[in-house]
Design a protein around this motif. Structure first.
Motif, PDB file in Angstrom:
ATOM      1  N   TYR A  46       0.860  -1.172   0.000  1.00 49.10           N
ATOM      2  CA  TYR A  46       0.000   0.000   0.000  1.00 49.10           C
ATOM      3  C   TYR A  46       0.901   1.227   0.000  1.00 49.10           C
ATOM      4  CZ  TYR A  46      -3.360  -3.447   1.712  1.00 49.10           C
ATOM      5  OH  TYR A  46      -4.135  -4.555   1.851  1.00 49.10           O
ATOM      6  N   VAL A  47       0.663   2.157  -0.931  1.00 50.05           N
ATOM      7  CA  VAL A  47       1.435   3.395  -0.995  1.00 50.05           C
ATOM      8  C   VAL A  47       0.570   4.507  -0.407  1.00 50.05           C
ATOM      9  CG1 VAL A  47       2.608   5.050  -2.489  1.00 50.05           C
ATOM     10  CG2 VAL A  47       2.664   2.600  -3.045  1.00 50.05           C
ATOM     11  N   VAL A  48       1.121   5.173   0.629  1.00 51.04           N
ATOM     12  CA  VAL A  48       0.352   6.166   1.375  1.00 51.04           C
ATOM     13  C   VAL A  48       1.159   7.451   1.493  1.00 51.04           C
ATOM     14  CG1 VAL A  48      -0.779   6.661   3.574  1.00 51.04           C
ATOM     15  CG2 VAL A  48      -0.752   4.307   2.694  1.00 51.04           C
ATOM     16  N   LEU A  49       0.586   8.555   1.042  1.00 46.63           N
ATOM     17  CA  LEU A  49       1.201   9.866   1.224  1.00 46.63           C
ATOM     18  C   LEU A  49       0.999  10.272   2.674  1.00 46.63           C
ATOM     19  CD1 LEU A  49       2.571  12.400   0.051  1.00 46.63           C
ATOM     20  CD2 LEU A  49       0.281  13.240  -0.529  1.00 46.63           C
ATOM     21  N   ALA A  68       7.409  21.263  -2.998  1.00 48.52           N
ATOM     22  CA  ALA A  68       6.678  20.532  -1.966  1.00 48.52           C
ATOM     23  C   ALA A  68       7.482  19.296  -1.597  1.00 48.52           C
ATOM     24  CB  ALA A  68       5.302  20.130  -2.469  1.00 48.52           C
ATOM     25  N   GLU A  69       7.991  19.280  -0.379  1.00 44.60           N
ATOM     26  CA  GLU A  69       8.658  18.078   0.121  1.00 44.60           C
ATOM     27  C   GLU A  69       7.577  17.111   0.561  1.00 44.60           C
ATOM     28  OE1 GLU A  69      11.278  19.168   3.317  1.00 44.60           O
ATOM     29  OE2 GLU A  69      12.785  19.972   1.953  1.00 44.60           O
ATOM     30  N   ALA A  70       7.600  15.925   0.013  1.00 44.67           N
ATOM     31  CA  ALA A  70       6.590  14.921   0.318  1.00 44.67           C
ATOM     32  C   ALA A  70       7.228  13.735   1.022  1.00 44.67           C
ATOM     33  CB  ALA A  70       5.912  14.457  -0.972  1.00 44.67           C
ATOM     34  N   VAL A  71       6.522  13.201   1.993  1.00 41.67           N
ATOM     35  CA  VAL A  71       6.919  11.980   2.683  1.00 41.67           C
ATOM     36  C   VAL A  71       5.839  10.948   2.411  1.00 41.67           C
ATOM     37  CG1 VAL A  71       7.392  10.908   4.917  1.00 41.67           C
ATOM     38  CG2 VAL A  71       8.134  13.264   4.479  1.00 41.67           C
ATOM     39  N   PHE A  72       6.261   9.776   1.953  1.00 41.49           N
ATOM     40  CA  PHE A  72       5.291   8.718   1.688  1.00 41.49           C
ATOM     41  C   PHE A  72       5.803   7.402   2.236  1.00 41.49           C
ATOM     42  CE2 PHE A  72       8.037   8.751  -2.036  1.00 41.49           C
ATOM     43  CZ  PHE A  72       8.251   7.414  -2.322  1.00 41.49           C
ATOM     44  N   GLY A  73       4.868   6.508   2.498  1.00 46.22           N
ATOM     45  CA  GLY A  73       5.224   5.199   3.011  1.00 46.22           C
ATOM     46  C   GLY A  73       4.756   4.104   2.087  1.00 46.22           C
ATOM     47  N   VAL A  74       5.492   3.009   2.126  1.00 47.62           N
ATOM     48  CA  VAL A  74       5.086   1.790   1.428  1.00 47.62           C
ATOM     49  C   VAL A  74       4.914   0.739   2.515  1.00 47.62           C
ATOM     50  CG1 VAL A  74       5.680   0.030  -0.268  1.00 47.62           C
ATOM     51  CG2 VAL A  74       6.357   2.428  -0.654  1.00 47.62           C
ATOM     52  N   VAL A  75       3.670   0.348   2.752  1.00 50.83           N
ATOM     53  CA  VAL A  75       3.345  -0.657   3.755  1.00 50.83           C
ATOM     54  C   VAL A  75       3.171  -1.982   3.028  1.00 50.83           C
ATOM     55  CG1 VAL A  75       1.700  -1.379   5.530  1.00 50.83           C
ATOM     56  CG2 VAL A  75       2.179   1.062   5.178  1.00 50.83           C
ATOM     57  N   VAL A  76       3.917  -2.997   3.465  1.00 47.08           N
ATOM     58  CA  VAL A  76       3.858  -4.307   2.827  1.00 47.08           C
ATOM     59  C   VAL A  76       3.408  -5.332   3.853  1.00 47.08           C
ATOM     60  CG1 VAL A  76       5.177  -6.100   1.633  1.00 47.08           C
ATOM     61  CG2 VAL A  76       5.682  -3.689   1.208  1.00 47.08           C
ATOM     62  N   ALA A  94      12.178  -8.617   4.770  1.00 45.93           N
ATOM     63  CA  ALA A  94      13.458  -8.033   4.367  1.00 45.93           C
ATOM     64  C   ALA A  94      13.696  -8.189   2.871  1.00 45.93           C
ATOM     65  CB  ALA A  94      14.600  -8.656   5.157  1.00 45.93           C
ATOM     66  N   LEU A  95      13.335  -9.338   2.323  1.00 51.09           N
ATOM     67  CA  LEU A  95      13.485  -9.567   0.887  1.00 51.09           C
ATOM     68  C   LEU A  95      12.649  -8.569   0.091  1.00 51.09           C
ATOM     69  CD1 LEU A  95      14.402 -11.342  -1.553  1.00 51.09           C
ATOM     70  CD2 LEU A  95      12.285 -12.624  -1.185  1.00 51.09           C
ATOM     71  N   ILE A  96      11.382  -8.427   0.447  1.00 45.20           N
ATOM     72  CA  ILE A  96      10.503  -7.519  -0.287  1.00 45.20           C
ATOM     73  C   ILE A  96      10.901  -6.067  -0.032  1.00 45.20           C
ATOM     74  CG2 ILE A  96       8.124  -6.707  -0.546  1.00 45.20           C
ATOM     75  CD1 ILE A  96       7.240  -9.617  -0.103  1.00 45.20           C
ATOM     76  N   ALA A  97      11.255  -5.736   1.216  1.00 45.42           N
ATOM     77  CA  ALA A  97      11.691  -4.368   1.511  1.00 45.42           C
ATOM     78  C   ALA A  97      12.912  -3.999   0.676  1.00 45.42           C
ATOM     79  CB  ALA A  97      11.991  -4.214   3.000  1.00 45.42           C
ATOM     80  N   GLY A  98      13.829  -4.924   0.527  1.00 43.14           N
ATOM     81  CA  GLY A  98      15.007  -4.659  -0.297  1.00 43.14           C
ATOM     82  C   GLY A  98      14.633  -4.373  -1.737  1.00 43.14           C
ATOM     83  N   ASP A 134       8.218   1.046   4.939  1.00 43.75           N
ATOM     84  CA  ASP A 134       9.388   1.797   4.498  1.00 43.75           C
ATOM     85  C   ASP A 134       8.924   3.214   4.196  1.00 43.75           C
ATOM     86  OD1 ASP A 134      12.059   0.473   4.171  1.00 43.75           O
ATOM     87  OD2 ASP A 134      10.809  -1.052   3.228  1.00 43.75           O
ATOM     88  N   VAL A 135       9.691   4.202   4.677  1.00 39.83           N
ATOM     89  CA  VAL A 135       9.335   5.614   4.513  1.00 39.83           C
ATOM     90  C   VAL A 135      10.356   6.277   3.590  1.00 39.83           C
ATOM     91  CG1 VAL A 135       8.936   7.806   5.702  1.00 39.83           C
ATOM     92  CG2 VAL A 135       8.321   5.641   6.822  1.00 39.83           C
ATOM     93  N   PHE A 136       9.843   7.054   2.640  1.00 35.42           N
ATOM     94  CA  PHE A 136      10.661   7.746   1.643  1.00 35.42           C
ATOM     95  C   PHE A 136      10.275   9.218   1.599  1.00 35.42           C
ATOM     96  CE2 PHE A 136      10.305   3.372   0.324  1.00 35.42           C
ATOM     97  CZ  PHE A 136      11.543   3.046  -0.196  1.00 35.42           C
TER      98      PHE A 136
END
Length: 146
Positions: A46-49, A68-76, A94-98, A134-136
């Motif tokens: 799930y990609v969440v802003l 605009a600095e944006a922070v988003f997360g990818v929840v797996v 860990a495999l998928i996060a990588g 994971d947060v980007f």
């Protein structure tokens, strides 16, 4: 001119194209509908802003465009099928996060600065699932492209 928030559909498509271990990639609307851990489908991201902010703050502002600095997360959601405490699920997470990090860190659609990985957390786990976040961050331009 476009003053819309970060277009997370571009991130979703990038994950669909680059991370073969994922069965499905969804957005914030689908993420917000799940109420319990067992409601998340394994192999789904799930990609969440999470936030956007103006890095210039209270300083002088451009009339037509603004960064605009944006922070988003990818929840797996990954499978925890080997033990009851969640440690073995870390292997799959860990495999998928990588793979997620490899697909997104340094990647930049037109008009964005390259995505940068910030941090990760285990959000929740039980005997069958683990939720990994994971947060980007990236910067895009409101009102046009640079």
């Amino acid at each position: 001119m476009n003053f819309a928030p970060l277009d997370t559909s571009l991130i979703e498509q990038r994950l669909r194209d680059q991370v073969g271990a994922l069965e499905e990639v969804l957005g914030a609307a689908e993420y917000s509908q799940v109420r319990e851990l067992n409601g998340y489908r394994m192999g789904t991201a799930y990609v969440v802003l999470a936030a956007e902010r103006n890095p210039a703050g209270a300083g002088p502002q451009a009339q037509r465009k603004v960064a605009a600095e944006a922070v988003f997360g990818v929840v797996v959601c990954t499978r925890n099928y080997r033990d009851t405490v969640g440690g073995a699920a870390q292997d799959e997470a860990a495999l998928i996060a990588g793979q997620v990090r490899g697909a997104l860190h340094g990647w930049a659609p037109h008009g964005w600065k390259p995505c940068i990985w910030l941090q990760a957390n285990v959000l929740d786990s039980d005997q069958s699932r683990v939720l990994w976040l994971d947060v980007f961050t990236t910067t895009h331009v409101l009102g046009g492209t640079p």
